[in-house]
Motif scaffolding. Structure first.
Motif, short mmCIF file in Angstrom:
data_model
loop_
_atom_site.label_atom_id
_atom_site.label_comp_id
_atom_site.label_asym_id
_atom_site.label_seq_id
_atom_site.Cartn_x
_atom_site.Cartn_y
_atom_site.Cartn_z
N ALA A 79 0.84 -1.20 0.00
CA ALA A 79 0.00 0.00 0.00
C ALA A 79 0.87 1.25 0.00
N GLY A 80 1.99 1.20 0.71
CA GLY A 80 2.91 2.32 0.73
C GLY A 80 3.54 2.60 -0.62
N LEU A 81 3.88 1.55 -1.35
CA LEU A 81 4.49 1.74 -2.67
C LEU A 81 3.49 2.35 -3.65
N VAL A 82 2.22 1.94 -3.57
CA VAL A 82 1.19 2.57 -4.39
C VAL A 82 1.07 4.05 -4.02
N LEU A 83 1.08 4.33 -2.74
CA LEU A 83 0.93 5.70 -2.28
C LEU A 83 2.11 6.57 -2.74
N ILE A 84 3.31 6.02 -2.75
CA ILE A 84 4.47 6.76 -3.26
C ILE A 84 4.22 7.21 -4.70
N GLU A 96 -8.08 19.24 -9.47
CA GLU A 96 -7.34 18.54 -10.54
C GLU A 96 -6.22 17.69 -9.97
N ILE A 97 -5.57 18.16 -8.91
CA ILE A 97 -4.53 17.36 -8.26
C ILE A 97 -5.14 16.10 -7.66
N ASP A 98 -6.32 16.25 -7.07
CA ASP A 98 -7.03 15.09 -6.51
C ASP A 98 -7.32 14.05 -7.59
N LYS A 99 -7.72 14.50 -8.78
CA LYS A 99 -8.00 13.57 -9.88
C LYS A 99 -6.74 12.81 -10.29
N VAL A 100 -5.62 13.51 -10.32
CA VAL A 100 -4.34 12.87 -10.68
C VAL A 100 -4.02 11.76 -9.68
N PHE A 101 -4.16 12.07 -8.40
CA PHE A 101 -3.88 11.09 -7.34
C PHE A 101 -4.82 9.89 -7.46
N ALA A 102 -6.11 10.17 -7.62
CA ALA A 102 -7.11 9.10 -7.69
C ALA A 102 -6.87 8.18 -8.88
N ALA A 103 -6.40 8.75 -9.99
CA ALA A 103 -6.15 7.94 -11.19
C ALA A 103 -5.06 6.91 -10.95
N VAL A 104 -4.02 7.29 -10.18
CA VAL A 104 -2.95 6.34 -9.89
C VAL A 104 -3.46 5.21 -9.00
N LEU A 105 -4.25 5.54 -8.00
CA LEU A 105 -4.82 4.47 -7.16
C LEU A 105 -5.63 3.49 -8.01
N ALA A 106 -6.43 4.03 -8.92
CA ALA A 106 -7.25 3.17 -9.77
C ALA A 106 -6.38 2.28 -10.65
N GLU A 107 -5.33 2.86 -11.22
CA GLU A 107 -4.43 2.08 -12.07
C GLU A 107 -3.77 0.94 -11.30
N GLU A 108 -3.47 1.20 -10.03
CA GLU A 108 -2.77 0.20 -9.22
C GLU A 108 -3.71 -0.77 -8.50
N ALA A 131 -5.70 -0.06 -6.06
CA ALA A 131 -5.80 0.26 -4.63
C ALA A 131 -7.04 1.10 -4.36
N VAL A 132 -7.39 1.21 -3.09
CA VAL A 132 -8.58 1.96 -2.67
C VAL A 132 -8.13 3.14 -1.81
N SER A 133 -8.81 4.26 -1.95
CA SER A 133 -8.54 5.41 -1.11
C SER A 133 -9.09 5.20 0.29
N ASN A 134 -8.30 5.53 1.31
CA ASN A 134 -8.83 5.48 2.67
C ASN A 134 -9.32 6.84 3.14
N PHE A 135 -9.17 7.88 2.31
CA PHE A 135 -9.69 9.20 2.64
C PHE A 135 -11.12 9.38 2.12
N LEU A 136 -11.36 8.94 0.88
CA LEU A 136 -12.65 9.16 0.24
C LEU A 136 -13.76 8.47 1.04
N GLY A 137 -14.72 9.27 1.52
CA GLY A 137 -15.83 8.72 2.29
C GLY A 137 -15.54 8.56 3.76
N TYR A 138 -14.33 8.84 4.21
CA TYR A 138 -13.99 8.73 5.63
C TYR A 138 -14.71 9.84 6.39
N TYR A 139 -15.70 9.45 7.20
CA TYR A 139 -16.60 10.44 7.84
C TYR A 139 -17.15 11.41 6.79
#
Length: 273
Positions: A20-25, A43-55, A57-65
């Protein structure tokens, strides 16, 4: 009052957290590269989200509370939990990008600060001191006996830096991490008489000092998320997820496990067996 139980991870679980750390890097690398004058934080958020999707992985921020994005983008006087949106970055802005990833149910969490375009020397100093303070805290996780040693090391380093004093925020602290993003124990960024629990193999900690150029008082905006300094002073955040195992420590969100930054501090990190 009973203290929250600490989750001690197996080596196999910590190796998954490293995935998970390597994906986050990768995702943070892309987000940092995108942070330039004229781009919006959304737009920065979209860039980040696209990498998670490619890898995968799931975001632990999106939907957190009900948080509505995959990263926090905190600009200038915003300390933490800034919501990406239509704000356009300008030359000289300082932005902290905080994100996380989940792989097979195991979490990573990391933050970096970027100065957009031309850096104010005092902003650069703020970022450099915050980042180095984080590494002093990580080194204390390797050398110390108690979780409180981490905050003491951060505080001692920040206090030793020549020049105008920088403030360490006390309202927001680091945390344990594992099968959830936020777990026991709290990891303070300042010296206190409370030693905290013993540092033991199986602990994974998110170490994240937040420093400001002015006062440490903060207020939360009407969006119920964005925290800002009350005096408008600029702020900064750096964060890594660190695993403690029976052979040493390994920084799960650093490409080299933290080797290059920990060597000058007398620590040689060891990959999770």
């Amino acid at each position: 009052m009973a203290q929250p139980r600490i989750q001690y991870k197996t080596n196999a679980q910590m190796r998954t957290m490293r995935e998970a750390g390597l994906v986050l890097i990768k995702a943070l690398d892309a987000a940092v590269a995108a942070a330039r004058p004229g781009i919006t934080t959304a737009e920065i958020d979209k860039v980040f989200a696209a990498v998670l999707a490619e890898e995968g992985a799931v975001s632990n921020f999106l939907g957190y509370y009900d948080f509505p994005a995959t990263i926090c983008t905190s600009v200038n006087e915003e300390v933490v939990h800034g919501i990406p949106g239509g704000r356009v970055l300008a030359d000289g802005d300082i932005i902290s990008i905080d994100g996380g990833a989940i792989v097979d149910g195991w979490h990573s969490d990391s933050a970096r600060t970027v100065i957009v375009g031309t850096a104010d020397p005092e902003d650069q100093r703020l970022s450099d001191v915050t980042e180095t303070a984080m590494w002093h805290g990580i080194a204390a996780a390797a050398k110390g006996r108690f979780v409180g040693d981490i905050g003491a090391a951060i505080d001692d380093y920040v206090s030793s830096v020549p020049g105008k004093p920088l403030g360490i925020l006390e309202d927001y602290v680091g945390h344990g991490i594992g099968s959830e993003m936020h777990q026991a124990p709290d990891v303070l960024n300042y010296r206190t008489s409370h030693r905290g629990p013993k540092l033991k193999p199986g602990m994974c900690l998110a170490i994240e000092p937040m420093l400001v150029r002015g006062g440490i008082e903060t207020v939360t905006l009407e969006d119920d998320w964005t925290v800002v300094t009350t005096d408008g002073a600029r702020s900064c955040q750096w964060e890594h997820t660190v695993a403690i195992h029976d052979k040493g420590i390994w920084v799960l969100t650093a490409p080299d496990g933290g080797a290059s930054r920990l060597a000058p501090l007398g620590v040689t990190p060891v990959p999770v067996p």
